[in-house]
Each structure stands twice: as C-alpha cells, then as structure tokens.
Scaffold this motif. Structure first.
Motif, mmCIF file in Angstrom:
data_model
loop_
_atom_site.group_PDB
_atom_site.id
_atom_site.type_symbol
_atom_site.label_atom_id
_atom_site.label_comp_id
_atom_site.label_asym_id
_atom_site.label_seq_id
_atom_site.Cartn_x
_atom_site.Cartn_y
_atom_site.Cartn_z
ATOM 1 N N ILE A 238 -92.718 -116.512 8.398
ATOM 2 C CA ILE A 238 -93.335 -116.481 9.727
ATOM 3 C C ILE A 238 -94.467 -115.464 9.782
ATOM 4 O O ILE A 238 -94.337 -114.338 9.297
ATOM 5 N N PHE A 239 -95.570 -115.880 10.370
ATOM 6 C CA PHE A 239 -96.606 -114.960 10.843
ATOM 7 C C PHE A 239 -96.652 -115.116 12.355
ATOM 8 O O PHE A 239 -96.701 -116.242 12.872
ATOM 9 N N ASP A 240 -96.633 -113.997 13.083
ATOM 10 C CA ASP A 240 -96.671 -114.088 14.540
ATOM 11 C C ASP A 240 -97.492 -112.942 15.114
ATOM 12 O O ASP A 240 -97.584 -111.860 14.538
ATOM 13 N N GLU A 241 -98.090 -113.202 16.256
ATOM 14 C CA GLU A 241 -98.888 -112.178 16.929
ATOM 15 C C GLU A 241 -99.077 -112.557 18.391
ATOM 16 O O GLU A 241 -98.876 -113.710 18.791
ATOM 17 N N ILE A 242 -99.450 -111.551 19.175
ATOM 18 C CA ILE A 242 -99.841 -111.782 20.564
ATOM 19 C C ILE A 242 -101.362 -111.866 20.605
ATOM 20 O O ILE A 242 -102.059 -110.968 20.125
ATOM 21 N N LEU A 243 -101.864 -112.958 21.155
ATOM 22 C CA LEU A 243 -103.304 -113.132 21.321
ATOM 23 C C LEU A 243 -103.688 -112.586 22.689
ATOM 24 O O LEU A 243 -103.166 -113.018 23.711
ATOM 25 N N ASN A 244 -104.599 -111.642 22.687
ATOM 26 C CA ASN A 244 -105.018 -111.020 23.940
ATOM 27 C C ASN A 244 -106.535 -111.084 24.031
ATOM 28 O O ASN A 244 -107.233 -110.093 23.995
ATOM 29 N N ARG A 245 -107.019 -112.314 24.109
ATOM 30 C CA ARG A 245 -108.461 -112.509 24.117
ATOM 31 C C ARG A 245 -108.797 -113.823 24.798
ATOM 32 O O ARG A 245 -107.930 -114.654 25.023
ATOM 33 N N LYS B 251 -112.399 -112.673 19.132
ATOM 34 C CA LYS B 251 -111.483 -111.934 18.277
ATOM 35 C C LYS B 251 -111.416 -110.472 18.713
ATOM 36 O O LYS B 251 -112.363 -109.902 19.215
ATOM 37 N N GLY B 252 -110.279 -109.897 18.459
ATOM 38 C CA GLY B 252 -110.087 -108.505 18.827
ATOM 39 C C GLY B 252 -108.970 -108.363 19.838
ATOM 40 O O GLY B 252 -108.650 -109.282 20.587
ATOM 41 N N ASN B 253 -108.351 -107.197 19.853
ATOM 42 C CA ASN B 253 -107.281 -106.873 20.792
ATOM 43 C C ASN B 253 -106.015 -107.697 20.582
ATOM 44 O O ASN B 253 -105.165 -107.759 21.458
ATOM 45 N N ASP B 254 -105.880 -108.361 19.431
ATOM 46 C CA ASP B 254 -104.649 -109.091 19.134
ATOM 47 C C ASP B 254 -103.609 -108.112 18.589
ATOM 48 O O ASP B 254 -103.941 -107.163 17.883
ATOM 49 N N ASP B 255 -102.356 -108.356 18.919
ATOM 50 C CA ASP B 255 -101.272 -107.470 18.493
ATOM 51 C C ASP B 255 -100.503 -108.129 17.355
ATOM 52 O O ASP B 255 -99.580 -108.906 17.579
ATOM 53 N N VAL B 256 -100.886 -107.810 16.113
ATOM 54 C CA VAL B 256 -100.221 -108.402 14.952
ATOM 55 C C VAL B 256 -98.916 -107.680 14.628
ATOM 56 O O VAL B 256 -98.154 -108.131 13.769
ATOM 57 N N THR B 257 -98.641 -106.569 15.308
ATOM 58 C CA THR B 257 -97.385 -105.853 15.063
ATOM 59 C C THR B 257 -96.213 -106.519 15.778
ATOM 60 O O THR B 257 -95.057 -106.235 15.463
ATOM 61 N N TRP B 258 -96.509 -107.400 16.728
ATOM 62 C CA TRP B 258 -95.434 -108.072 17.475
ATOM 63 C C TRP B 258 -94.682 -109.038 16.577
ATOM 64 O O TRP B 258 -95.290 -109.819 15.841
ATOM 65 N N ASN B 259 -93.364 -108.977 16.624
ATOM 66 C CA ASN B 259 -92.511 -109.929 15.921
ATOM 67 C C ASN B 259 -91.586 -110.606 16.914
ATOM 68 O O ASN B 259 -90.900 -109.924 17.690
ATOM 69 N N ILE B 260 -91.548 -111.912 16.887
ATOM 70 C CA ILE B 260 -90.690 -112.652 17.795
ATOM 71 C C ILE B 260 -89.232 -112.446 17.389
ATOM 72 O O ILE B 260 -88.866 -112.617 16.223
ATOM 73 N N GLU B 261 -88.410 -112.045 18.348
ATOM 74 C CA GLU B 261 -87.009 -111.733 18.066
ATOM 75 C C GLU B 261 -86.124 -112.944 18.350
ATOM 76 O O GLU B 261 -86.313 -113.653 19.336
ATOM 77 N N GLY B 262 -85.151 -113.176 17.465
ATOM 78 C CA GLY B 262 -84.148 -114.201 17.713
ATOM 79 C C GLY B 262 -84.573 -115.620 17.409
ATOM 80 O O GLY B 262 -83.833 -116.568 17.697
ATOM 81 N N ILE B 263 -85.748 -115.797 16.812
ATOM 82 C CA ILE B 263 -86.204 -117.149 16.481
ATOM 83 C C ILE B 263 -85.346 -117.722 15.355
ATOM 84 O O ILE B 263 -84.934 -117.004 14.440
ATOM 85 N N GLU B 264 -85.038 -119.016 15.431
ATOM 86 C CA GLU B 264 -84.320 -119.713 14.363
ATOM 87 C C GLU B 264 -85.210 -120.823 13.819
ATOM 88 O O GLU B 264 -85.844 -121.555 14.593
ATOM 89 N N VAL B 265 -85.239 -120.942 12.494
ATOM 90 C CA VAL B 265 -86.106 -121.915 11.836
ATOM 91 C C VAL B 265 -85.295 -122.723 10.833
ATOM 92 O O VAL B 265 -84.517 -122.164 10.054
#
Length: 403
Positions: A115-122, A126-140
C-alpha cells in the motif's frame, strides 16, 4: 461541474470475507460499474475492469476485477509501505468524504497487497500532501488467476475521519487502474491525471434506493454499442434508463443528440441498447441516466472515438492455371503502402509483396507454394516505414487435383 459517474451505493446484506473473491453472496447486491477511460486521450478504452461497491455501519467495500492478457504477468515490485506502488500494476482509489473541503485520500495497492497512501491537500496543484498518513485498519485481499486479477478492499470509515454515511450522503471518488507499458485507466472522466477534483465521480450512500449493475458498454472504439444494464435492491420500484447517442457538431460547438432511447431495467442484467456504425458515429459520446421512480441513481457520459484499425476479414484461394490468394480486408486508415507477408509454420517468410494503392481483395500469386499450413500477415505502413496496424490469419494450401 458534473461529478460523473454519479452512483448510488447500497448497504451490504450478506457476509464478506476479504480474500480476493467477489463471489460471496454479500457482493450480490453491490453496485457494479465499468466504463473506464484511457486518461492519455480522455476516451473510452479497450481495457475494461469492473468495480464493485458496498458499505455498512463501519466499512466501505471496494472490489476490482481486472482482465489479464494471456501470458501477461503482473508487475509487482513494491513490497514496503509507501514505496512507489504506482509504478506497478496497481489500483488507485481516491475518496473525498467531505466535498466541501479540498482534502482527499489516495490509496494505491498492488497485487502483493503493498500500500501507498496519502492525504491530498491541494486543488490540482502539487504540494501540501501528507505522505506520512497511513490508513488504519484497512484489509486487502488479492487473487491472481490465469485471466484476471481481483482486488478486494475493506476500508474503515473511522480511518477517514468520518462516521458511517447517513442516508443520502454524497462523497467524491475515483477508481483507477495502472498497467505498466500499456496505459492508465480511470472510471471517472479525467484526462492526463487520475486526480482532477472537478472531474471526480459522486457516490451517494443509500439503503433504500436500487443499485445499478453495468457489465458492459460494448466496443465503442469499434463503433459497436452493447449496453448491458440491470439493478439490485429497491423492490417494487420502476427503474428506467435514458440512453442518448451524441456526436460533435462543429457548427454549434457542442454535442447534439442523434439517437435517444428509454428502456425499463430489470433485476437481471440485459442488453438495453445495441447499435453498430449505422447508429454509432465514429466519434461521439454515449450518455446514460438511470432513474428509480423519477429519482436519479446513476449517470455517466462516455466520450469515445473509433480506433484506427486493419482487419483481414476473409481468405480465399481461387484456382486456375496459377492459384491466387484473395485477401479481403477492412482498413479505416490511409497508409503509404500495404505489405503482405506469407510465412510457413516455422515462421519463415516465403512470399512478401507491397502495394501502394490496394484493391479489395488483394490478389497474391501462390502457385509456387507447396501444400501446407501458412500464416498471412497484412500490414499498413507509413512513409517512414513504421507499421501503423497489422492483422494475421492462418491459411491452408491444398494439393491441386491431378489433371
């Protein structure tokens, strides 16, 4: 701006186990969507995955079935969280539970479950995206079979900072599929990039309204429409689809309706509209709106364009003193020349010929060929020698009867 497709998502009614299979009864009342666009051209694509959507009190469920070409191996190099999964064969999911803000969530998953996940804030910048965010509890769940890859995802609403959507709540969304070496494909009408906020689709959450089920739009790129639609849920409701075929009018600078049809949908998926080149223009747009007792439950506009093609339609050998191979073909491009090549079963070229102004059928002297199995290849070539299109068919040369 129309946020299309506009889709009603219904509640889960059966058990779902996240194992990469969408055959459980729990998926039976899901919305089923197809109609992917090639984002490079912004047009309906040959490549058509299927998307399934459901929700319950705590989770959003997404299933994606992707067809695989014979012998095609999925690219799946990324193994660590937040590594460049987008370079692999992957599914990209975009969710915006709060359309009044510019925040959105991006989740990218490959066939290994990386998984790659992020919050897009734009807003398309481009810019101001939060790539440190990880979605919790997701099942794949993943399942790779000979002719398809199935991805099953269970997303907690709490991980997106929201509660279970109330009746009638709307989100923005997109579901996309990246195929390395081939292209990028989106369920929403975007061009050039997956995330274009003004062109994201709409999810409307409802436990009462029917959910549309679409298994095919047909081969619009070949001027062939075959719309297979149905619905689930919403018992005792009247569900109707309005289908409009439009073409671009250069005089007015807009799409104009050339064919319109209204048809009732049933719980069983069936053909609701069919047409070939006598109905479908070479370039146009198919628009479908589905209503339940007058209330919209689905809407989508699909622009398309006939793809340049070359096809051998028939091979026929005519006798006489010198046998000739008649090559019947269809070609909707204008090449500099055509090349005909006949190869034996080992792939060795035994006859090759070029023509600049082809007649239909093309005639080729094969009187010197020995009896056996051959492959006939027809190519369209431009002025620089580049092959634009090609087609190939098998042919059997029999022994001539004694005279």
């Amino acid at each position: 701006t129309e946020h299309l497709p506009y889709v009603v998502v219904g509640r889960r009614k059966g058990e779902i186990h996240i194992d990469g299979s969408l055959k459980e009864k729990g998926w039976g009342n899901s919305v089923l969507l197809t109609g992917f666009m090639n984002i490079r051209r912004g047009l309906y694509s040959r490549f058509q995955p299927s998307v399934y959507l459901l929700y319950d009190e705590k989770f959003l469920y997404i299933g994606v079935e992707s067809p695989l070409e014979e012998g095609k191996e999925l690219v799946s190099n990324a193994e660590n969280r937040d590594s460049p999964v987008w370079r692999d064969d992957c599914v990209e999911i975009y969710l915006d539970p709060t359309p009044q803000t510019i925040d959105a969530y991006q989740i990218v998953i490959n066939s290994k479950g990386t998984i790659f996940d992020e919050i897009l804030n734009r807003n398309n910048e481009k810019g101001n995206d939060d790539v440190t965010w990880n979605i919790e509890g997701i099942e794949v769940g993943n399942r790779v079979e000979e002719n398809r890859w199935t991805l099953e995802v269970k997303i907690p609403f709490s991980s997106l900072g929201v509660k279970s959507p109330e009746e009638g709540r709307e989100w923005l969304f997109n579901v996309c599929r990246t195929v390395p070496g081939w292209g990028n494909f989106s369920l929403c009408n975007v061009k050039g990039a997956y995330y274009q906020r003004e062109h994201l689709g709409t999810l409307l959450f409802s436990s009462n309204l029917p959910q549309v089920r679409i298994s095919s739009w047909g081969e619009l790129y070949n001027q062939k429409a075959d719309l297979l639609f149905g619905y689930r849920g919403g018992e005792n409701r009247k569900v109707e689809a309005i289908v409009e075929v439009k073409k671009w009018d250069h005089m007015s600078g807009r799409f104009v309706v050339i064919r319109s049809s209204k048809v009732s949908l049933t719980q069983k998926v069936k053909t609701i509209f069919m047409g070939g080149k006598e109905v479908i223009p070479t370039t146009g747009r198919i628009e479908v709106t589905v209503k339940s007792d007058g209330e919209k439950i689905y809407q989508q506009w699909l622009p398309y364009e006939k793809i340049a093609s070359l096809e051998i339609t028939r091979l026929m050998i005519t006798g006489g003193r010198r046998e000739k191979l008649n090559i019947f073909f269809q070609q909707n491009i204008k090449p500099f020349k055509n090349r005909i090549t006949i190869m034996d079963k080992e792939g060795t070229t035994v006859i090759s010929s070029e023509v600049k102004i082809p007649r239909n059928p093309l005639l080729l002297d094969i009187s010197e060929l020995t009896p056996g199995e051959y492959k006939v290849r027809l190519e369209a070539i431009d002025g620089e020698g580049k092959i634009l299109q090609s087609d190939q068919k098998e042919c059997t040369v029999f022994s001539s009867p004694p005279t």
